[in-house]
Design a protein around this motif. Structure first.
Motif, PDB file in Angstrom:
ATOM      1  N   GLY A   1       0.820  -1.210   0.000  1.00  0.00           N
ATOM      2  CA  GLY A   1       0.000   0.000   0.000  1.00  0.00           C
ATOM      3  C   GLY A   1       0.853   1.257   0.000  1.00  0.00           C
ATOM      4  O   GLY A   1       0.581   2.204  -0.744  1.00  0.00           O
ATOM      5  N   VAL A   2       1.910   1.256   0.831  1.00  0.00           N
ATOM      6  CA  VAL A   2       2.787   2.429   0.884  1.00  0.00           C
ATOM      7  C   VAL A   2       3.461   2.633  -0.479  1.00  0.00           C
ATOM      8  O   VAL A   2       3.501   3.750  -1.014  1.00  0.00           O
ATOM      9  CB  VAL A   2       3.853   2.244   1.984  1.00  0.00           C
ATOM     10  CG1 VAL A   2       4.870   3.365   1.935  1.00  0.00           C
ATOM     11  CG2 VAL A   2       3.192   2.195   3.350  1.00  0.00           C
ATOM     12  N   ILE A   3       3.959   1.533  -1.051  1.00  0.00           N
ATOM     13  CA  ILE A   3       4.666   1.639  -2.338  1.00  0.00           C
ATOM     14  C   ILE A   3       3.712   2.136  -3.418  1.00  0.00           C
ATOM     15  O   ILE A   3       4.045   3.037  -4.199  1.00  0.00           O
ATOM     16  CB  ILE A   3       5.263   0.266  -2.720  1.00  0.00           C
ATOM     17  CG1 ILE A   3       6.352  -0.123  -1.703  1.00  0.00           C
ATOM     18  CG2 ILE A   3       5.819   0.293  -4.126  1.00  0.00           C
ATOM     19  CD1 ILE A   3       6.854  -1.538  -1.861  1.00  0.00           C
ATOM     20  N   ALA A   4       2.504   1.549  -3.442  1.00  0.00           N
ATOM     21  CA  ALA A   4       1.551   1.930  -4.493  1.00  0.00           C
ATOM     22  C   ALA A   4       1.176   3.405  -4.374  1.00  0.00           C
ATOM     23  O   ALA A   4       1.041   4.104  -5.382  1.00  0.00           O
ATOM     24  CB  ALA A   4       0.303   1.054  -4.401  1.00  0.00           C
ATOM     25  N   ARG A   5       1.033   3.876  -3.150  1.00  0.00           N
ATOM     26  CA  ARG A   5       0.657   5.282  -2.990  1.00  0.00           C
ATOM     27  C   ARG A   5       1.816   6.189  -3.422  1.00  0.00           C
ATOM     28  O   ARG A   5       1.605   7.201  -4.090  1.00  0.00           O
ATOM     29  CB  ARG A   5       0.259   5.565  -1.544  1.00  0.00           C
ATOM     30  CG  ARG A   5      -0.002   7.037  -1.336  1.00  0.00           C
ATOM     31  CD  ARG A   5      -1.172   7.382  -0.444  1.00  0.00           C
ATOM     32  NE  ARG A   5      -1.860   6.286   0.169  1.00  0.00           N
ATOM     33  CZ  ARG A   5      -1.897   6.105   1.486  1.00  0.00           C
ATOM     34  NH1 ARG A   5      -1.236   6.913   2.288  1.00  0.00           N
ATOM     35  NH2 ARG A   5      -2.601   5.135   1.985  1.00  0.00           N
ATOM     36  N   ALA A   6       3.038   5.808  -3.039  1.00  0.00           N
ATOM     37  CA  ALA A   6       4.181   6.656  -3.362  1.00  0.00           C
ATOM     38  C   ALA A   6       4.405   6.738  -4.870  1.00  0.00           C
ATOM     39  O   ALA A   6       4.728   7.802  -5.405  1.00  0.00           O
ATOM     40  CB  ALA A   6       5.429   6.125  -2.670  1.00  0.00           C
ATOM     41  N   LEU A   7       4.212   5.611  -5.557  1.00  0.00           N
ATOM     42  CA  LEU A   7       4.467   5.597  -6.998  1.00  0.00           C
ATOM     43  C   LEU A   7       3.244   6.042  -7.796  1.00  0.00           C
ATOM     44  O   LEU A   7       3.353   6.366  -8.971  1.00  0.00           O
ATOM     45  CB  LEU A   7       4.870   4.194  -7.455  1.00  0.00           C
ATOM     46  CG  LEU A   7       6.226   3.685  -6.947  1.00  0.00           C
ATOM     47  CD1 LEU A   7       6.451   2.261  -7.424  1.00  0.00           C
ATOM     48  CD2 LEU A   7       7.356   4.572  -7.453  1.00  0.00           C
ATOM     49  N   GLY A   8       2.071   5.981  -7.155  1.00  0.00           N
ATOM     50  CA  GLY A   8       0.850   6.313  -7.892  1.00  0.00           C
ATOM     51  C   GLY A   8       0.320   5.153  -8.700  1.00  0.00           C
ATOM     52  O   GLY A   8      -0.645   5.296  -9.446  1.00  0.00           O
ATOM     53  N   HIS A   9       0.945   3.994  -8.614  1.00  0.00           N
ATOM     54  CA  HIS A   9       0.452   2.800  -9.317  1.00  0.00           C
ATOM     55  C   HIS A   9       1.059   1.590  -8.633  1.00  0.00           C
ATOM     56  O   HIS A   9       1.933   1.733  -7.778  1.00  0.00           O
ATOM     57  CB  HIS A   9       0.880   2.837 -10.787  1.00  0.00           C
ATOM     58  CG  HIS A   9       2.362   2.665 -10.976  1.00  0.00           C
ATOM     59  ND1 HIS A   9       2.969   1.423 -10.948  1.00  0.00           N
ATOM     60  CD2 HIS A   9       3.370   3.564 -11.136  1.00  0.00           C
ATOM     61  CE1 HIS A   9       4.265   1.579 -11.100  1.00  0.00           C
ATOM     62  NE2 HIS A   9       4.543   2.873 -11.208  1.00  0.00           N
ATOM     63  N   ASP A  10       0.589   0.390  -9.009  1.00  0.00           N
ATOM     64  CA  ASP A  10       1.226  -0.797  -8.441  1.00  0.00           C
ATOM     65  C   ASP A  10       1.591  -1.790  -9.540  1.00  0.00           C
ATOM     66  O   ASP A  10       1.526  -2.998  -9.344  1.00  0.00           O
ATOM     67  CB  ASP A  10       0.364  -1.422  -7.339  1.00  0.00           C
ATOM     68  CG  ASP A  10      -0.865  -2.135  -7.881  1.00  0.00           C
ATOM     69  OD1 ASP A  10      -1.308  -1.788  -8.996  1.00  0.00           O
ATOM     70  OD2 ASP A  10      -1.373  -3.040  -7.199  1.00  0.00           O
ATOM     71  N   ARG A  11       1.978  -1.264 -10.723  1.00  0.00           N
ATOM     72  CA  ARG A  11       2.411  -2.150 -11.806  1.00  0.00           C
ATOM     73  C   ARG A  11       3.831  -2.641 -11.509  1.00  0.00           C
ATOM     74  O   ARG A  11       4.754  -1.852 -11.344  1.00  0.00           O
ATOM     75  CB  ARG A  11       2.363  -1.416 -13.149  1.00  0.00           C
ATOM     76  CG  ARG A  11       0.946  -1.144 -13.624  1.00  0.00           C
ATOM     77  CD  ARG A  11       0.940  -0.485 -14.990  1.00  0.00           C
ATOM     78  NE  ARG A  11       1.465   0.886 -14.938  1.00  0.00           N
ATOM     79  CZ  ARG A  11       0.746   1.953 -14.580  1.00  0.00           C
ATOM     80  NH1 ARG A  11      -0.520   1.820 -14.250  1.00  0.00           N
ATOM     81  NH2 ARG A  11       1.294   3.152 -14.559  1.00  0.00           N
ATOM     82  N   ILE A  12       3.967  -3.982 -11.446  1.00  0.00           N
ATOM     83  CA  ILE A  12       5.236  -4.558 -11.016  1.00  0.00           C
ATOM     84  C   ILE A  12       6.353  -4.196 -11.994  1.00  0.00           C
ATOM     85  O   ILE A  12       7.488  -3.933 -11.601  1.00  0.00           O
ATOM     86  CB  ILE A  12       5.104  -6.084 -10.872  1.00  0.00           C
ATOM     87  CG1 ILE A  12       4.075  -6.393  -9.787  1.00  0.00           C
ATOM     88  CG2 ILE A  12       6.436  -6.727 -10.504  1.00  0.00           C
ATOM     89  CD1 ILE A  12       3.656  -7.825  -9.733  1.00  0.00           C
TER      90      ILE A  12
END
Lengths: 311, 491, 87, 97
Positions: B360-371
């Motif tokens: 969740g933290v990573i997805a929010r920081a990057l604005g996406h969660d595409r691996i």
């Protein structure tokens, strides 16, 4: 004679259930469902479970029916989508076989239950004098399995809050559900004015007699809720907004009183939800009274749904 | 079994969060948040005292609610398994509360908003429901607890109010409702056959007759649906991946475990041994299929959160390998398998909660969660990537970690009982898990030629919470095995 | 006496079912509304006869609740449909 | 026992509806039909002994209240989904969001 009556009733219930499932159109299906609930209430009377018959009539047929009707009126269209999502005939045959197996297994299991039937009836009745109540079902709900009832009361609060939390953010704090215009004339509005006073008396009566005769907080509370809903759809009563503290206390009062009396048991009796001898009945009635209010409030709010108009 | 001293603690573990929820809801706004945060220390303390008491007395704690003994009354029982799950729950709830403060706080004097009120109330609600599910000694009381759990989980998962969430959660609700109905059908038949729904009383009475067999099948299928064991997993990935991070962590880490503990109670307490022996291999086979299928699908996911959700599908599979290893094995092997299964449930709870929070933290920081586009994540949110990696170690079963101890115990039990094929599945699952964890890590660790800036500021406190949970899941492996004697108490 | 009352209850119920079958078929929403009403009235009559035949406590209360909810349901259904339909 | 078989039949019917009906509203309706069947089985179990057993009857009352809450919650989800997307089913989306 009573056998013929039972078979007739059984066939009618199954017939109406099948019709409700198969009929095209959502409105007839809801009507079918209400008829199904009424028939089930008659079945419960035939089974000698008058408490359940009352609950089924009020909650199963009445309140659930209104809930479903509200949804039907507001959901429109989507025929192409529904057709596209309809399972293919082979899938339906597979589902039918699977469900048939479940039904058959159940029937076999029911027919093979041991004889004589194990029963807690004697046990449940034996301790009733200690509680001072005459209705064994109230004994089960309020004493022996009081924790079930407490958790169930909390489930109602869960449901109200869960439903509210589905609201759009900008609608938070506003009045729940749609707003109905005042119906100022006509026979319907007359009935909507005449019925609630009668209904409130009946609701309180049903809740009050619960300690000794069939009835109780859930049945009585549902009837009170029905009267509230009637006044609301007739435009005679505006629901308080979800931000209203009074409304919230009304919803949580029942479970809180229940817990409070339960904790009191630690001090004056043998532990949580244990009633001191001689004081059981007044304490049970206190919980029932608070719960009737909360059940009524919760059911009105569940039927109304999340706030959807500007605050 | 008689009620034991200390039973009031079990009652309080239900009543305290419920009262907090009711008061929080009524008072509203900032007070709901305060209520939840205030109750964390007493809640943790109660769970810790319970565990300490159990370790000391080496016997379960039992309370009869209202003083009414079963079959008429309801019993709450904390055996070792329940106590371990209660402590796990308290720790994870506390961690999630700390994590969520950044997202769902209400400033002093600010008007009440929807999402914070619902979040804090339902955090307490889920806590109460989980405690009820682990402590319940009566099958119908447990039905009510499972319904509470479903409602709470559903509300938390829909917190963002997105249409995709409503759709995914409706699918979850339908599975959960069918599961509940099947479970309820089982309780009817059991009551009809034995005149009680108390687990210990049923255990003494159960026969392998037609009503019992039908009841067992219906209840098992219902619970498997609620736990999303392959092939009933269809609802889980979207429902868990689409929820807000704090909710995903709760759903994947804890909520599925309630049905699992209930399933253990059903098979290892209620049902006669002959039935268990027949069913155990089937359950393990489904578990093995879940491990392989879930891991393979996770390996192919393009989105981080979906990968983590499919990893749950796989890790749930491990929980079922325990069944044939405990059933019909020599006492020592059975104890080892039992401990392994329980430890898997606990270490997965910590690891998966850590993973979802980190994701969740990573997805929010990057604005996406595409691996495929995670490059630079390790630079923006280093602690989160570390937490993800440590949790991954535990899921893979690399020593020293809780997941390693769990899988090692299961592996040993499989070899000792001559069922080596399950050992193969455990090893293969570990390798596949390694595959998908490294896929994420290698993408996240890659540098990027252009400098990278987070879309939203990374909250250091949130990262630390995720890391803390991951560290616990690893540290579980450093505890001496004797400490897990806890889960054997009252078995 | 009890047998005769049960017979009467059965006959009334049968009549209500026949009405239910006809009214459920529609075609209009109002026709179908009538179906539930009819069943409700038939149910009340049958219940009162049953109460007299069996002496079971509280059956009269069930009839009372049915009467109340029958009226409630028809009014609420129509008003709700009207109120929500306007929007 | 007539009602025992009736209950089993209602469960089969409701389950079939719940699985095969495409529209969410009809699924929820089927769930309620199914619930009626399940509760009826409780009633039959309560009725088997010489004296009616109050425990299963009390369980039904609890169950009915829980089922009502579940129905209300499910219908709100359905309505919200419909208000946002116009969808009345939970079929997989053809296009990713």
């Amino acid at each position: 004679m009573s056998l013929v009556l039972d078979v007739m009733l059984a066939l009618a219930v199954i017939g109406v259930a099948g019709w409700t499932l198969l009929v095209r159109g959502n409105f007839p299906a809801v009507i079918g469902f209400v008829a199904y609930g009424l028939l089930l209430a008659l079945v419960w009377v035939r089974l000698g479970a008058v408490d359940v018959a009352l609950t089924e009539a009020a909650l199963g047929a009445g309140a659930t029916g209104v809930l479903l009707l509200f949804a039907v009126v507001r959901l429109r269209g989507g025929k192409a989508e529904i057709d596209a999502a309809t399972p293919s005939p082979p899938q339906r045959v597979a589902a039918a076989i699977l469900c048939g197996v479940v039904g058959l297994g159940l029937a076999v299991a029911m027919l093979n239950l041991p004889d004589p039937a194990p029963s807690l009836a004697a046990e449940a009745t034996r301790h009733l004098p200690l509680l001072g109540v005459g209705n064994p079902i109230t004994g089960v709900l309020m004493a022996y399995r009081g924790l079930d009832t407490l958790l169930e009361a909390v489930v109602l609060v869960f449901a109200v809050l869960a439903i509210w939390s589905m609201a759009p953010d900008r609608r938070w704090g506003a009045i729940p559900g749609p707003l109905f215009p005042v119906q100022s004339s006509g026979p319907l509005s007359l009935l909507a004015r005449v019925l609630p006073p009668i209904g409130i008396v009946v609701g309180i009566h049903i809740a009050w007699v619960g300690a000794d005769a069939p009835g109780g907080k859930f049945q009585g509370g549902t009837i009170l809720a029905a009267m509230g809903i009637l006044a609301w759809v007739a435009g005679l009563w505006r629901l308080p907004p979800v931000a209203s503290r009074g409304l919230r206390w009304a919803v949580v009062a029942g479970p809180l009183v229940f817990i409070g009396v339960g904790l009191l048991g630690f001090v004056i009796a043998d532990g949580f939800l244990s009633y001191p001898p001689g004081f059981a009945k007044p304490l049970i009635l206190l919980i029932e009274a608070a719960m009737t209010l909360s059940v009524a409030a919760a059911i009105v709010l569940m039927v109304a749904g999340p706030p959807e108009r500007p605050a | 079994m008689e009620a034991t001293p200390g039973g009031f603690l079990l009652v309080l573990m239900l009543v305290v969060p419920v009262t907090g929820l009711l008061l929080g809801f009524a008072l509203g706004g900032r007070l709901a948040e305060r209520m939840a945060l205030w109750l964390l220390p007493p809640g943790l303390a109660m769970a810790a005292v319970l565990v300490a008491g159990l370790l000391h007395a080496k016997a379960p704690v039992v309370a009869f609610v209202g003083g009414w003994a079963p079959p008429l009354g309801l019993a709450l029982r904390a055996d070792g398994l329940a106590a371990a799950m209660l402590l796990t729950t308290a720790l994870i709830i506390a961690a999630i509360a700390l994590f969520a403060r950044a997202d769902y706080t209400t400033a002093p004097g600010a008007p009440e908003a929807r999402a914070p009120l619902a979040f804090w109330c339902f955090l307490l609600a889920l806590w109460a429901a989980l405690n009820a599910a682990f402590l319940g000694g009566d099958l119908f009381n447990l039905f009510v607890a499972l319904e509470m759990l479903t409602f709470g989980a559903l509300a938390l998962a829909c917190l963002d109010g997105k249409a995709t969430q409503f759709k995914a959660e409706l699918r979850y609700l339908l599975f959960a409702l069918i599961g509940s109905v099947l479970y309820l059908l089982g309780t009817v038949l059991l009551y009809g056959a034995y005149g009680t729904l108390d687990i210990l009383l049923l255990a003494e009475a159960a026969r392998a007759d037609a009503p019992t067999i039908v009841a067992a099948s219906l209840m098992t299928v219902g619970l498997l649906g609620k736990m999303a064991l392959f092939p009933l997993h269809l609802w889980l990935p979207a429902a868990h991946a689409g929820a807000p991070p704090a909710a995903s962590a709760l759903l994947s880490g804890l909520v599925v475990k309630a049905s699992y503990v209930l399933l253990l109670r059903l098979w290892f307490w209620v049902m006669p041994a002959a039935l268990l022996l027949a069913v155990a291999p089937i359950l393990a086979l489904l578990g093995a299929a879940a491990i392989l299928f879930g891991s393979l699908v996770a390996l192919r996911q393009a989105r981080l959160k979906l990968l983590v959700a499919y990893s749950t599908v796989a890790q749930i599979g491990y929980l079922f390998l325990m069944f044939p290893l405990v059933a019909g094995s020599a006492a020592e092997v059975a104890e080892r398998a039992w401990t392994g299964g329980a430890l898997q449930a606990i270490s997965h709870a910590f690891a998966k909660a850590a993973m979802f929070l980190a994701a969740g933290v990573i997805a929010r920081a990057l604005g996406h969660d595409r691996i495929a586009e995670l490059q630079g994540a390790a630079r923006i949110a280093p602690l989160s990537v570390l937490a993800f990696g440590l949790a991954g170690l535990s899921l893979m079963g690399i020593p020293p970690s809780g997941g390693f101890s769990a899988k090692w115990l299961l592996l040993q039990a499989a070899l000792d009982s001559g069922q080596w094929w399950w050992a193969l599945v455990i090893v293969a699952g570990g390798l596949l898990t390694g595959g998908y964890v490294f896929r994420v890590l290698s993408a996240a660790m890659q540098g990027r030629s252009a400098p990278i800036f987070p879309l939203a500021p990374v909250d250091a406190a949130q990262e630390r919470v995720a890391l803390g949970l991951a560290v616990i899941s690893v540290l579980l492996g450093l505890l001496p095995l004797g400490a897990f004697g806890l889960v054997l108490i009252g078995r | 006496m009890a047998e005769a009352l049960l017979l009467a209850a059965g006959l009334i119920f049968l009549a209500a079912l026949a009405g239910l079958y006809r009214a459920l078929r529609g075609p209009g929403a109002a026709d179908r509304m009538m179906a539930a009403q009819l069943l409700c009235s038939g149910g009340i009559a049958a219940l009162l006869l049953l109460a007299a035949a069996t002496g079971l406590a509280g059956v009269v209360d069930v009839a009372l609740v049915l009467a109340l909810l029958g009226a409630f349901a028809s009014v609420a259904f129509v008003l709700a449909a009207r109120g929500l339909g306007q929007r | 026992m007539i009602f025992g078989v009736t209950g089993a039949a209602l469960v089969a019917l409701g389950l079939y509806g719940l699985v095969t009906q495409p529209a969410l509203l009809r699924k929820i309706l089927a769930f309620n039909l199914l619930g009626g069947g399940v509760f009826l089985l409780f009633g039959v179990v309560a009725r088997r002994g010489a004296v009616a057993d109050p425990v299963p009857q009390a369980l039904v009352i609890t169950g009915l209240v829980v089922a009502f809450a579940a129905t209300a919650l499910a219908l709100v989800l359905v309505l919200r989904l419909f208000q946002i997307t116009g969808a009345a089913t939970i079929a997989e989306d053809k296009t990713p969001p």
